[in-house]
Design an enzyme around this catalytic site. Sequence first.
Site, mmCIF file in Angstrom:
data_model
loop_
_atom_site.group_PDB
_atom_site.id
_atom_site.type_symbol
_atom_site.label_atom_id
_atom_site.label_comp_id
_atom_site.label_asym_id
_atom_site.label_seq_id
_atom_site.Cartn_x
_atom_site.Cartn_y
_atom_site.Cartn_z
ATOM 1 N N LYS A 265 22.397 32.617 -12.568
ATOM 2 C CA LYS A 265 21.617 32.444 -13.796
ATOM 3 C C LYS A 265 22.279 33.187 -14.952
ATOM 4 O O LYS A 265 23.026 34.149 -14.742
ATOM 5 C CB LYS A 265 20.203 33.011 -13.598
ATOM 6 C CG LYS A 265 19.327 32.254 -12.624
ATOM 7 C CD LYS A 265 17.970 32.939 -12.488
ATOM 8 C CE LYS A 265 17.072 32.193 -11.514
ATOM 9 N NZ LYS A 265 16.604 30.901 -12.055
ATOM 10 N N GLU A 337 16.440 27.359 -4.798
ATOM 11 C CA GLU A 337 16.246 27.986 -3.494
ATOM 12 C C GLU A 337 14.791 28.032 -3.053
ATOM 13 O O GLU A 337 14.499 28.096 -1.856
ATOM 14 C CB GLU A 337 16.830 29.411 -3.500
ATOM 15 C CG GLU A 337 15.916 30.510 -4.022
ATOM 16 C CD GLU A 337 15.486 30.324 -5.472
ATOM 17 O OE1 GLU A 337 14.361 30.754 -5.807
ATOM 18 O OE2 GLU A 337 16.248 29.749 -6.269
ATOM 19 N N ARG A 339 12.475 25.797 -2.986
ATOM 20 C CA ARG A 339 12.099 24.652 -2.149
ATOM 21 C C ARG A 339 12.689 24.772 -0.754
ATOM 22 O O ARG A 339 12.161 24.222 0.202
ATOM 23 C CB ARG A 339 12.529 23.356 -2.832
ATOM 24 C CG ARG A 339 14.019 23.175 -3.019
ATOM 25 C CD ARG A 339 14.366 22.160 -4.082
ATOM 26 N NE ARG A 339 14.083 22.655 -5.418
ATOM 27 C CZ ARG A 339 14.260 21.951 -6.536
ATOM 28 N NH1 ARG A 339 14.718 20.707 -6.462
ATOM 29 N NH2 ARG A 339 13.994 22.471 -7.714
#
Length: 496
Positions: A265, A337, A339
């Site tokens: 990110k 991640e 899910r």
Amino acid sequence: MNFELKTLSLSAAASHPCDLLVMLVPEGFTPHSDALSVLAARALQEGDLETKPGKMLQIYAPPGLGARRVVLLGCGSARAHAVRQAVQALTPTLKTPAIEQVAVVFAAAPEPAAVEAVVRAVADASYVYTSTKTKAKAQARALSRVVVGVPSASAVRSAFATGVALVAGIEYAREWANRPANHATPTRVAEAAKALTDHPGIQCKVLGPAQVAKLGMGAFMAVAQGSEQPLRFIELRYDGAAGSQAPVVLVGKGITFDTGGISLKPAAEMDEMKFDMGGAASVLGVFRALAELRPAINVVGLIPACENMPDGKAIKPGDVVTSMSGQTIEILNTDAEGRLVLCDALTYAARLKPAAVVDIATLTGACVVALGALRSGLFSSDDALAQRLLAAGDAALDPCWRMPLDDEYGEGLKSHFADMANVAGRAGGAITAAKFLQRFVGDLAWAHLDIAGTAWKGGTAKGATGRPVALLVHYLLGLASEPATKRRASSRVRGE
């Protein structure tokens, strides 16, 4: 903080000793001859007070009244939403160190929901996080006792009790979501779950890496493998009904910190990724509230807890993993991640033969774009379940909005190298994430709550909100009040 419900007329409230007396003044206020009514009527007549929610007139040490400070507070229609809005305007006052004892009185008989709203709003407005502050004692919430005065306490006692229980649950959720990731590791989250067993009716089981591997939770393990913090799979149980009654299963995403993994990110605001365990925190909060309310229902909470880190052992874009269901997943983006940990937890949930499964996750930025911070996204394969959750959200002032699950949205999850990919394109990202999860629930009555926009606030108000604890508790209380036969019949209704 202690809450107390009292039958308290305006005349009696006028002499009630406290640091702050708040009188809720609704539209169409009809004054009587008591001192508070006379004061409010005069303020309204002179234009110094409006009944619009949040408008107020503060008075210091008024003669003839028992309170050191009095606030005449407009509350509009006096419905729950208006009352909450009014009390929120008191936030700076309720955080004043000199305010330790407060009385909030209704000028007229309130609806039960308004009483619950007052309790929750006072707690929310006075909440202070202190766990990792060195001057915590000086900065802690000064407010210690709140009296809610109504014309008839017996008429609203149940709503008051719900409000008090929700405060306990919401603040437990906020506490654990607010803690920095090094103070809320998967191990410590498991300890927070175990602490709930101090309350009757709650049990907890925690599985470590070896046990999770034995279960075949390959997707969950793949996310955790890049972190030095060992994963934990937490199973909470609340048994409030007969053992033969199928439980409702709540699954909370427990990513205690999310760097994005190899798909790293941006640095800006990455600190807020400690809130990525908002779903897990809400499950903890629900069980804390259940411990107070003791409804006649069975509930299981599942929390797959781990970190998502970019270590040399971390999963890479293009890797293929095998989920607990046996389905293979091509990981195209390691920042999708949540899910992956949820899909294995959903497969585990199916083994419990549940009446319904609701997963709660800070899953997608796309849901924030779609719905902002007001409503959580609701996806469901069951119309009856969806309607119950929508109604519970409205009743709890914790609203959600139902989103589509058309089969065509799942087309983007096709993979050349696995049964499915973990992401589709940018378009409809919240929906395709839900479609991914749907592949692991079969014909269960299932719902997914995407709380990425509602679980926390950023900026100057940065902090966890405790949502959707209130929605989930209202949903469970609604189920507990229904005959079991009706619950089973409704759960068989399918639709999309």
